[in-house]
Write a protein that holds these residues in place. Structure first.
Motif, mmCIF file in Angstrom:
data_model
loop_
_atom_site.group_PDB
_atom_site.id
_atom_site.type_symbol
_atom_site.label_atom_id
_atom_site.label_comp_id
_atom_site.label_asym_id
_atom_site.label_seq_id
_atom_site.Cartn_x
_atom_site.Cartn_y
_atom_site.Cartn_z
ATOM 1 N N ALA A 67 -18.344 18.753 -10.045
ATOM 2 C CA ALA A 67 -17.479 19.687 -9.753
ATOM 3 C C ALA A 67 -17.566 21.116 -10.057
ATOM 4 C CB ALA A 67 -16.021 19.342 -10.515
ATOM 5 N N TYR A 68 -18.272 21.367 -11.270
ATOM 6 C CA TYR A 68 -18.532 22.803 -11.676
ATOM 7 C C TYR A 68 -19.670 23.356 -10.650
ATOM 8 C CZ TYR A 68 -15.490 23.334 -15.861
ATOM 9 O OH TYR A 68 -14.406 23.343 -16.619
ATOM 10 N N SER A 69 -20.683 22.534 -10.829
ATOM 11 C CA SER A 69 -21.914 22.932 -9.571
ATOM 12 C C SER A 69 -21.258 23.355 -8.079
ATOM 13 C CB SER A 69 -23.038 22.086 -9.758
ATOM 14 O OG SER A 69 -22.876 20.932 -9.119
ATOM 15 N N TYR A 120 -11.548 12.934 -17.274
ATOM 16 C CA TYR A 120 -11.417 14.175 -17.598
ATOM 17 C C TYR A 120 -10.797 15.277 -16.406
ATOM 18 C CZ TYR A 120 -15.331 13.130 -20.526
ATOM 19 O OH TYR A 120 -16.137 12.085 -21.403
ATOM 20 N N PHE A 121 -10.335 16.169 -16.962
ATOM 21 C CA PHE A 121 -9.435 17.387 -16.073
ATOM 22 C C PHE A 121 -7.659 16.829 -16.490
ATOM 23 C CE2 PHE A 121 -13.265 18.272 -13.386
ATOM 24 C CZ PHE A 121 -13.740 19.422 -14.400
ATOM 25 N N HIS A 122 -7.227 17.793 -16.224
ATOM 26 C CA HIS A 122 -5.759 17.411 -16.417
ATOM 27 C C HIS A 122 -5.189 16.397 -15.878
ATOM 28 C CE1 HIS A 122 -5.781 19.712 -12.762
ATOM 29 N NE2 HIS A 122 -4.323 18.894 -12.394
ATOM 30 N N ASP A 123 -5.819 15.914 -14.831
ATOM 31 C CA ASP A 123 -5.152 14.837 -13.778
ATOM 32 C C ASP A 123 -6.195 13.709 -13.882
ATOM 33 O OD1 ASP A 123 -7.300 15.955 -12.501
ATOM 34 O OD2 ASP A 123 -6.185 16.099 -10.432
HETATM 35 C C1 HEM Z 1 -21.129 24.235 -16.699
HETATM 36 C C2 HEM Z 1 -20.242 24.871 -17.437
HETATM 37 C C3 HEM Z 1 -18.994 23.992 -18.105
HETATM 38 C C4 HEM Z 1 -18.838 22.812 -18.510
HETATM 39 C C5 HEM Z 1 -20.028 21.697 -18.857
HETATM 40 C C6 HEM Z 1 -17.588 22.338 -18.755
HETATM 41 C C7 HEM Z 1 -17.008 21.282 -19.052
HETATM 42 C C8 HEM Z 1 -15.612 20.850 -19.113
HETATM 43 C C9 HEM Z 1 -15.314 19.621 -19.478
HETATM 44 C C10 HEM Z 1 -16.032 18.365 -19.712
HETATM 45 C C11 HEM Z 1 -13.808 19.649 -19.452
HETATM 46 C C12 HEM Z 1 -12.766 18.300 -19.201
HETATM 47 C C13 HEM Z 1 -12.348 18.387 -20.638
HETATM 48 C C14 HEM Z 1 -11.124 17.440 -20.844
HETATM 49 O O1 HEM Z 1 -10.761 16.953 -19.749
HETATM 50 O O2 HEM Z 1 -11.047 16.985 -21.908
HETATM 51 C C15 HEM Z 1 -13.576 21.023 -18.978
HETATM 52 C C16 HEM Z 1 -12.304 21.608 -18.444
HETATM 53 C C17 HEM Z 1 -11.920 22.739 -18.313
HETATM 54 N N1 HEM Z 1 -12.776 23.641 -18.243
HETATM 55 FE FE1 HEM Z 1 -14.679 23.738 -18.211
HETATM 56 N N2 HEM Z 1 -16.798 23.530 -18.449
HETATM 57 C C18 HEM Z 1 -17.473 24.467 -17.923
HETATM 58 C C19 HEM Z 1 -17.263 25.722 -17.466
HETATM 59 C C20 HEM Z 1 -16.043 26.195 -17.622
HETATM 60 C C21 HEM Z 1 -15.648 27.848 -17.356
HETATM 61 C C22 HEM Z 1 -16.691 28.965 -16.853
HETATM 62 C C23 HEM Z 1 -14.131 27.872 -17.325
HETATM 63 C C24 HEM Z 1 -13.385 28.929 -17.108
HETATM 64 C C25 HEM Z 1 -13.695 30.221 -16.737
HETATM 65 C C26 HEM Z 1 -13.922 26.580 -17.721
HETATM 66 C C27 HEM Z 1 -12.406 26.326 -17.846
HETATM 67 C C28 HEM Z 1 -12.022 24.751 -18.168
HETATM 68 C C29 HEM Z 1 -10.546 24.472 -18.043
HETATM 69 C C30 HEM Z 1 -9.384 25.624 -17.650
HETATM 70 C C31 HEM Z 1 -10.575 23.102 -17.875
HETATM 71 C C32 HEM Z 1 -9.400 22.494 -17.948
HETATM 72 C C33 HEM Z 1 -9.180 21.832 -16.531
HETATM 73 C C34 HEM Z 1 -8.143 20.808 -16.051
HETATM 74 O O3 HEM Z 1 -7.544 20.358 -17.059
HETATM 75 O O4 HEM Z 1 -8.037 20.427 -15.199
HETATM 76 N N3 HEM Z 1 -14.943 25.569 -17.743
HETATM 77 N N4 HEM Z 1 -14.728 21.682 -18.926
#
Ligand code: HEM
Length: 103
Positions: free
Chosen positions: A33-35, A18-21
C-alpha cells in the motif's frame, strides 16, 4: 476527511489485520500500500485506488522496493515485538481472569 492518527508499531506482529479498517491482512500488504502511494481496494464499498485520493498529502507519493528490502523491512517491523509485555499477567484481559486460581 482521510486523516488518521499514526499508530504505534510496537507489537505489530500480534495485531493483524492493519490500518483503521483492517484492510491490510499482512505486513506485506501494508508495504505494498505504501509503495503504491495508497491502498488499492479491489472491491466492496471502499473500492478504489488510494494513490489517487485528492485528500492525500503530496509527500506520500509511493516508492519502489526490492524483494530483499521488503523482507528486511518486515523483519525489522517484527523485531518490535515485546513478548515480556504481551505475556505479562498484569496486562491480561481482566474478564478472562479465573477467580478459582487466585493465590
Ligand atoms: C515504509 C514506511 C512505512 C511503514 C513500513 C509503515 C508501517 C505502518 C503499519 C504497519 C501501519 C499499521 C499499524 C496498525 O494497523 O496497527 C501503519 C499505519 C499508519 N501509518 Fe505508516 N508506515 C510507513 C510510513 C508512514 C508515513 C510516511 C506516514 C505519514 C506521513 C505514516 C502514517 C501512518 C498512519 C496515519 C497510519 C494509520 C492508518 C490507518 O489507521 O488507516 N506511515 N503504518
Amino acid at each position: 476527511m482521510g486523516r488518521f492518527r499514526v499508530p504505534s508499531l510496537r507489537n505489530l506482529a500480534f495485531t493483524a489485520p492493519y490500518f483503521h479498517d483492517g484492510s491490510a491482512a499482512s505486513l506485506t500488504e501494508v508495504i505494498e500500500a505504501y509503495s503504491n502511494g495508497g491502498r488499492k481496494i479491489e472491491d466492496g464499498i471502499y473500492k478504489g485506488d488510494g494513490s489517487k485520493n485528492p485528500y492525500k498529502h503530496a509527500f506520500i507519493s509511493g516508492f519502489s522496493i526490492s524483494a530483499a528490502d521488503k523482507i528486511n523491512l518486515i523483519n525489522f517491523l517484527q523485531s518490535l515485538s515485546d513478548t515480556g509485555f504481551i505475556n505479562n499477567p498484569a496486562y491480561q484481559n481482566p474478564f478472562s481472569y479465573d477467580e478459582t486460581k487466585k493465590k
